[in-house]
Design a protein around this motif. Structure first.
Motif, mmCIF file in Angstrom:
data_model
loop_
_atom_site.group_PDB
_atom_site.id
_atom_site.type_symbol
_atom_site.label_atom_id
_atom_site.label_comp_id
_atom_site.label_asym_id
_atom_site.label_seq_id
_atom_site.Cartn_x
_atom_site.Cartn_y
_atom_site.Cartn_z
ATOM 1 N N VAL A 1 -4.097 9.815 -8.695
ATOM 2 C CA VAL A 1 -5.435 9.233 -8.554
ATOM 3 C C VAL A 1 -5.363 7.777 -8.996
ATOM 4 O O VAL A 1 -5.152 7.493 -10.179
ATOM 5 C CB VAL A 1 -6.464 10.014 -9.406
ATOM 6 N N GLY A 2 -5.502 6.855 -8.044
ATOM 7 C CA GLY A 2 -5.443 5.423 -8.345
ATOM 8 C C GLY A 2 -4.201 4.778 -7.760
ATOM 9 O O GLY A 2 -3.083 5.199 -8.042
ATOM 10 N N GLU B 1 -7.220 6.606 -3.608
ATOM 11 C CA GLU B 1 -7.673 5.341 -4.212
ATOM 12 C C GLU B 1 -9.140 5.153 -3.839
ATOM 13 O O GLU B 1 -9.480 5.197 -2.655
ATOM 14 C CB GLU B 1 -6.799 4.192 -3.686
ATOM 15 N N LYS B 2 -9.973 4.927 -4.857
ATOM 16 C CA LYS B 2 -11.415 4.833 -4.553
ATOM 17 C C LYS B 2 -11.773 3.534 -3.815
ATOM 18 O O LYS B 2 -12.760 3.476 -3.100
ATOM 19 C CB LYS B 2 -12.242 4.998 -5.816
ATOM 20 N N GLY C 1 -3.229 1.592 -8.257
ATOM 21 C CA GLY C 1 -2.942 0.345 -8.962
ATOM 22 C C GLY C 1 -1.453 0.293 -9.283
ATOM 23 O O GLY C 1 -0.635 1.005 -8.666
ATOM 24 N N ILE C 2 -1.112 -0.509 -10.282
ATOM 25 C CA ILE C 2 0.309 -0.683 -10.623
ATOM 26 C C ILE C 2 0.906 0.645 -11.108
ATOM 27 O O ILE C 2 1.996 1.051 -10.682
ATOM 28 C CB ILE C 2 0.453 -1.786 -11.697
ATOM 29 N N ALA C 3 0.170 1.356 -11.979
ATOM 30 C CA ALA C 3 0.697 2.626 -12.511
ATOM 31 C C ALA C 3 0.819 3.666 -11.411
ATOM 32 O O ALA C 3 1.843 4.355 -11.302
ATOM 33 C CB ALA C 3 -0.215 3.141 -13.628
ATOM 34 N N ASN D 1 1.692 -12.021 -15.282
ATOM 35 C CA ASN D 1 3.040 -12.303 -15.757
ATOM 36 C C ASN D 1 3.791 -10.990 -15.901
ATOM 37 O O ASN D 1 3.359 -10.114 -16.636
ATOM 38 C CB ASN D 1 2.935 -13.030 -17.110
ATOM 39 N N ARG E 1 -9.361 -16.541 -15.587
ATOM 40 C CA ARG E 1 -8.180 -16.912 -14.800
ATOM 41 C C ARG E 1 -8.654 -17.735 -13.600
ATOM 42 O O ARG E 1 -9.649 -17.367 -12.963
ATOM 43 C CB ARG E 1 -7.433 -15.684 -14.243
ATOM 44 N N ASP F 1 -6.000 5.987 -12.952
ATOM 45 C CA ASP F 1 -7.220 5.355 -12.458
ATOM 46 C C ASP F 1 -7.816 4.342 -13.433
ATOM 47 O O ASP F 1 -9.026 4.117 -13.455
ATOM 48 C CB ASP F 1 -8.250 6.420 -12.034
ATOM 49 N N ARG G 1 -1.143 -11.277 -7.781
ATOM 50 C CA ARG G 1 -1.377 -9.822 -7.713
ATOM 51 C C ARG G 1 -1.269 -9.291 -6.286
ATOM 52 O O ARG G 1 -0.684 -8.224 -6.073
ATOM 53 C CB ARG G 1 -2.732 -9.475 -8.323
ATOM 54 N N SER H 1 -11.893 9.665 -4.055
ATOM 55 C CA SER H 1 -11.757 9.872 -5.498
ATOM 56 C C SER H 1 -11.683 11.374 -5.773
ATOM 57 O O SER H 1 -11.683 12.179 -4.851
ATOM 58 C CB SER H 1 -12.956 9.240 -6.207
ATOM 59 N N ASP I 1 -3.205 2.180 -17.752
ATOM 60 C CA ASP I 1 -4.404 1.830 -18.527
ATOM 61 C C ASP I 1 -5.290 3.040 -18.822
ATOM 62 O O ASP I 1 -6.069 3.007 -19.783
ATOM 63 C CB ASP I 1 -5.241 0.793 -17.766
ATOM 64 N N GLY J 1 0.443 -4.982 -20.076
ATOM 65 C CA GLY J 1 -0.152 -3.737 -19.563
ATOM 66 C C GLY J 1 0.605 -3.226 -18.360
ATOM 67 O O GLY J 1 0.828 -2.018 -18.209
ATOM 68 N N ALA J 2 1.036 -4.144 -17.486
ATOM 69 C CA ALA J 2 1.783 -3.725 -16.292
ATOM 70 C C ALA J 2 3.133 -3.150 -16.693
ATOM 71 O O ALA J 2 3.600 -2.167 -16.102
ATOM 72 C CB ALA J 2 1.955 -4.909 -15.339
ATOM 73 N N ALA K 1 0.257 -9.732 -22.217
ATOM 74 C CA ALA K 1 0.716 -9.711 -20.819
ATOM 75 C C ALA K 1 1.693 -8.554 -20.582
ATOM 76 O O ALA K 1 2.737 -8.729 -19.972
ATOM 77 C CB ALA K 1 1.358 -11.041 -20.432
HETATM 78 C C1 LIG Z 1 -7.555 -10.628 -17.318
HETATM 79 C C2 LIG Z 1 -6.349 -9.729 -17.368
HETATM 80 C C3 LIG Z 1 -5.094 -10.288 -17.305
HETATM 81 C C4 LIG Z 1 -3.952 -9.482 -17.378
HETATM 82 N N1 LIG Z 1 -2.723 -10.063 -17.312
HETATM 83 C C5 LIG Z 1 -1.626 -9.285 -17.378
HETATM 84 C C6 LIG Z 1 -0.334 -9.868 -17.302
HETATM 85 O O1 LIG Z 1 -0.183 -11.079 -17.160
HETATM 86 N N2 LIG Z 1 0.753 -9.047 -17.373
HETATM 87 C C7 LIG Z 1 0.616 -7.681 -17.524
HETATM 88 O O2 LIG Z 1 1.626 -6.962 -17.593
HETATM 89 N N3 LIG Z 1 -0.605 -7.104 -17.602
HETATM 90 C C8 LIG Z 1 -1.718 -7.865 -17.517
HETATM 91 N N4 LIG Z 1 -2.949 -7.294 -17.568
HETATM 92 C C9 LIG Z 1 -3.033 -5.822 -17.690
HETATM 93 C C10 LIG Z 1 -2.746 -5.147 -16.350
HETATM 94 O O3 LIG Z 1 -3.534 -5.709 -15.321
HETATM 95 C C11 LIG Z 1 -3.046 -3.664 -16.458
HETATM 96 O O4 LIG Z 1 -2.445 -3.132 -17.615
HETATM 97 C C12 LIG Z 1 -2.528 -2.922 -15.238
HETATM 98 O O5 LIG Z 1 -3.188 -3.384 -14.077
HETATM 99 C C13 LIG Z 1 -2.742 -1.431 -15.408
HETATM 100 O O6 LIG Z 1 -2.432 -0.788 -14.201
HETATM 101 P P1 LIG Z 1 -3.134 0.591 -13.855
HETATM 102 O O7 LIG Z 1 -2.581 0.964 -12.538
HETATM 103 O O8 LIG Z 1 -3.006 1.519 -15.002
HETATM 104 O O9 LIG Z 1 -4.683 0.267 -13.744
HETATM 105 P P2 LIG Z 1 -5.442 -0.590 -12.649
HETATM 106 O O10 LIG Z 1 -4.658 -1.779 -12.280
HETATM 107 O O11 LIG Z 1 -6.825 -0.780 -13.173
HETATM 108 O O12 LIG Z 1 -5.492 0.358 -11.357
HETATM 109 C C14 LIG Z 1 -6.302 1.499 -11.316
HETATM 110 C C15 LIG Z 1 -6.546 1.851 -9.865
HETATM 111 O O13 LIG Z 1 -7.258 3.090 -9.806
HETATM 112 C C16 LIG Z 1 -8.360 2.957 -8.926
HETATM 113 N N5 LIG Z 1 -9.373 3.916 -9.372
HETATM 114 C C17 LIG Z 1 -10.205 3.782 -10.444
HETATM 115 N N6 LIG Z 1 -10.978 4.876 -10.553
HETATM 116 C C18 LIG Z 1 -10.630 5.703 -9.538
HETATM 117 C C19 LIG Z 1 -11.073 6.979 -9.121
HETATM 118 N N7 LIG Z 1 -12.031 7.635 -9.791
HETATM 119 N N8 LIG Z 1 -10.521 7.541 -8.015
HETATM 120 C C20 LIG Z 1 -9.537 6.889 -7.333
HETATM 121 N N9 LIG Z 1 -9.082 5.672 -7.679
HETATM 122 C C21 LIG Z 1 -9.613 5.090 -8.781
HETATM 123 C C22 LIG Z 1 -8.767 1.507 -9.038
HETATM 124 O O14 LIG Z 1 -9.515 1.093 -7.906
HETATM 125 C C23 LIG Z 1 -7.405 0.825 -9.128
HETATM 126 O O15 LIG Z 1 -6.853 0.571 -7.875
HETATM 127 C C24 LIG Z 1 -4.099 -8.073 -17.515
HETATM 128 C C25 LIG Z 1 -5.375 -7.502 -17.568
HETATM 129 C C26 LIG Z 1 -6.491 -8.317 -17.488
HETATM 130 C C27 LIG Z 1 -7.856 -7.680 -17.553
#
Ligand SMILES: Cc1cc2nc3c(=O)[nH]c(=O)nc-3n(C[C@H](O)[C@H](O)[C@H](O)COP(=O)(O)OP(=O)(O)OC[C@H]3O[C@@H](n4cnc5c(N)ncnc54)[C@H](O)[C@@H]3O)c2cc1C
Length: 374
Positions: free
Chosen positions: A13-14, A37-38, A16-18, A50, A186, A161, A108, A131, A289, A301-302, A299
Motif C-alpha cells: 500500500v503506497g 497507490e491512492k 512512494g520510495i518505501a 539528498n 524548498r 503509505d 524527486r 487504497s 515513514d 528518511g529515504a 536528509a
Molecule cells: C521537506 C522534506 C524534505 C526531505 N528531504 C529529504 C532528503 O533530502 N533526503 C531523504 O532521504 N529524505 C528526505 N525527506 C524524507 C523523505 O521524503 C521520506 O522519508 C520518504 O519520502 C519516505 O518514503 P515513504 O515511501 O515511506 O513515504 P512517502 O514518500 O510519503 O510515500 C507514501 C506513498 O503512499 C501513498 N499513500 C498514502 N496513503 C495511502 C493509502 N491510504 N492508500 C494508498 N496509498 C497511499 C502516498 O500517496 C505516497 O505515494 C524529506 C521530507 C520532507 C518533508
C-alpha cells in the motif's frame, strides 16, 4: 523473476520510495507483488532530495545507484557556514567505492521515474487511485478490502503509505504525528556555479542552504523556526520564502532572486513519527515513514525507507513463517531508525535554540553511525 503459481504474494500500500523499493526487493526474489497507490500517475512535486550514502548503498543493493547518480548530482562534502560567515567542511564517507561520490542530490520526479521503471521491468503492477479500507487475518494470510470494492488475500501486506499511514491504524499500531515548531521550505532554482556540493548557512533566526540536484538545477532549502503549523496560499510561497531569506548574507543571498522567480516552491511541517510497539501484526507490516518518519534535517528518511525494503526481503528469505520474518525485521530495524528519528528531533531543537555548531557535530556523528551497515 519467478512468477510461478506457488510464488508468495504481497500487496504493498503506497507507491512512494518505501513502497516501490520494497516491491522491487521482493519481486527480485520471486514474490508476486502488486502495489496500490491512492494518488494518480503524476510524479511527486518538482523539488529534490539528498540521497545520502546509506540511500545510495541501499539503491546499489537493488542495482539502481548508478542510474540515480547519472540522473542526479554526485557530491561528498557538506560546507556549513555559521552566522559569522565562518565555514567548516564535513567530508562524508563514500559507502559505494572510492570512485563514486558519498551522496547525490536528485529531483524527486527523476527518482520516482527510476523506481517506477524498475517496478515495471520486474512486472510489478501499480494501481493508481486505489487504497485499502479493511484488513483481516484469515488462516495465516492477510485479507484486504480495497477502496474500489475489490479484495485480495495475500501472504504479506506492506503498509508503505507514509507518515499519515492508514495501514498503521488498520493493524492497530496508532502513533502520534509530532510537529516540532518548524516549517521546511524548498525552492527549485538554476544551480549557481559555486554550488558544487551541499552548503548550509546559519542565519540569525533561521537556517538555509542549497543542494545541487543536476548540472543545471539545485534546490534552496530554508527552515523557519517557531511557527504554527499552517498552510499558506500557493501563490504566496515564492515571495514569502524570498522574504525569509532576506537576513542572509554571503553566497546564499545570491540565490534570492531565483527563489522569487521559482515556480516550484513547497512548504512542509517538520514532523516525526515513531511506532514504539511492533511494526507488524500477523502478516501485515509497516515500512518507511509509516513506521518511522524522521524530520528532514538529517536528509535520511529515504535511506531508512530503502533499507527497510532490502532488510524485509532478507528476513523473508530467512524464514518460511512470514510472521517470524516480520518480527525479526522489526528487531533488526528498531534501534537504527529510533536513533535517527531522535537525532532529527534533537537537531530541530538545537536549530531553534540557535546552537548551530552543536547541531553540525550531531549531524556528523549521526551520518557516521548511519554509515554502519543496516
Ligand atoms: C521537506 C522534506 C524534505 C526531505 N528531504 C529529504 C532528503 O533530502 N533526503 C531523504 O532521504 N529524505 C528526505 N525527506 C524524507 C523523505 O521524503 C521520506 O522519508 C520518504 O519520502 C519516505 O518514503 P515513504 O515511501 O515511506 O513515504 P512517502 O514518500 O510519503 O510515500 C507514501 C506513498 O503512499 C501513498 N499513500 C498514502 N496513503 C495511502 C493509502 N491510504 N492508500 C494508498 N496509498 C497511499 C502516498 O500517496 C505516497 O505515494 C524529506 C521530507 C520532507 C518533508
Amino acid at each position: 523473476m519467478d512468477n510461478s503459481d506457488d510464488a508468495r504474494s504481497a500487496l504493498i500500500v503506497g507507491a512512494g520510495i518505501a513502497g516501490l523499493t520494497t516491491a522491487s526487493a521482493l519481486a527480485r526474489r520471486g514474490w508476486r507483488v502488486e502495489v496500490v497507490e491512492k494518488g494518480d500517475e503524476g510524479v511527486p512535486a518538482g523539488w529534490g532530495l539528498n540521497l545520502t550514502g546509506p540511500s545510495l548503498r541501499a539503491l546499489d543493493g537493488l542495482g539502481l545507484a548508478d542510474q540515480c547518480l547519472a540522473a542526479g548530482y554526485g557530491m561528498s562534502v557538506i560546507t556549513n557556514v555559521d552566522a559569522n560567515g565562518v565555514a567548516s567542511r564535513i567530508e562524508l564517507p563514500r559507502l559505494l567505492d572510492d570512485r563514486r561520490p558519498a551522496m547525490a542530490g536528485i529531483a524527486r520526479p527523476e527518482l520516482h521515474r527510476i523506481l517506477r521503471g524498475e517496478a515495471s521491468r520486474l512486472a510489478v503492477p501499480i494501481h493508481y487511485g486505489l487504497s485499502v479500507r479493511l484488513l483481516e487475518h484469515r488462516d495465516g494470510r492477510t485479507h484486504a478490502e480495497l477502496s474500489d470494492g475489490s479484495a485480495r488475500t495475500v501472504d504479506l501486506l506492506v503498509g508503505a503509505d507514509g507518515i499519515r499511514s492508514v495501514v498503521r491504524d488498520l493493524i492497530g499500531r496508532p502513533a502520534p504525528v509530532r510537529y516540532h515548531g518548524q516549517m521546511a521550505w524548498r525552492a527549485l532554482v538554476p544551480r549557481p556555479g559555486w554550488a558544487t556540493s551541499i552548503h548550509t548557512f546559519a542565519g540569525t533566526g533561521q537556517q538555509a542552504g542549497i543542494v545541487p540536484i543536476s548540472p543545471s538545477l539545485a534546490y534552496v532549502f530554508l527552515t523557519e523556526n517557531g511557527v504554527q503549523r499552517d498552510v499558506l496560499p500557493e501563490a504566496e510561497l515564492a515571495s514569502r520564502m524570498e522574504e525569509l531569506l532576506a537576513p542572509f548574507t554571503g553566497l546564499i543571498a545570491e540565490a534570492r532572486p531565483q527563489v522569487a522567480r521559482s515556480d516550484a516552491v513547497i512548504r512542509r511541517p517538520v514532523q516525526t513519527v515513531f511506532v514504539d510497539t511492533s511494526w507488524s501484526d500477523g502478516t501485515s507490516v509497516l515500512v518507511g515513514d509509516a513506521a518511522h518518519a524522521p524530520s528532514p534535517q538529517m536528509a535520511s528518511g529515504a535511506a531508512l525507507a530503502i533499507e527497510d525494503g532490502l532488510v524485509l526481503a532478507e528476513e523473508l528469505d530467512r524464514y518460511d513463517d512470514v510472521r517470524k520474518a516480520l518480527e525479526s525485521f522489526t528487531d533488526r530495524r528498531r534501534e537504527r531508525c529510533s536513533v535517527l528519528v531522535k537525532t532529527s528531533v534533537a537537531i530541530a531543537r538545537l536549530e531553534q535554540e540557535h546552537r548551530h555548531r552543536d547541531s553540525y557535530s550531531l549531524i556528523e556523528t549521526c551520518h557516521l553511525r548511519m554509515a554502519q551497515p543496516a
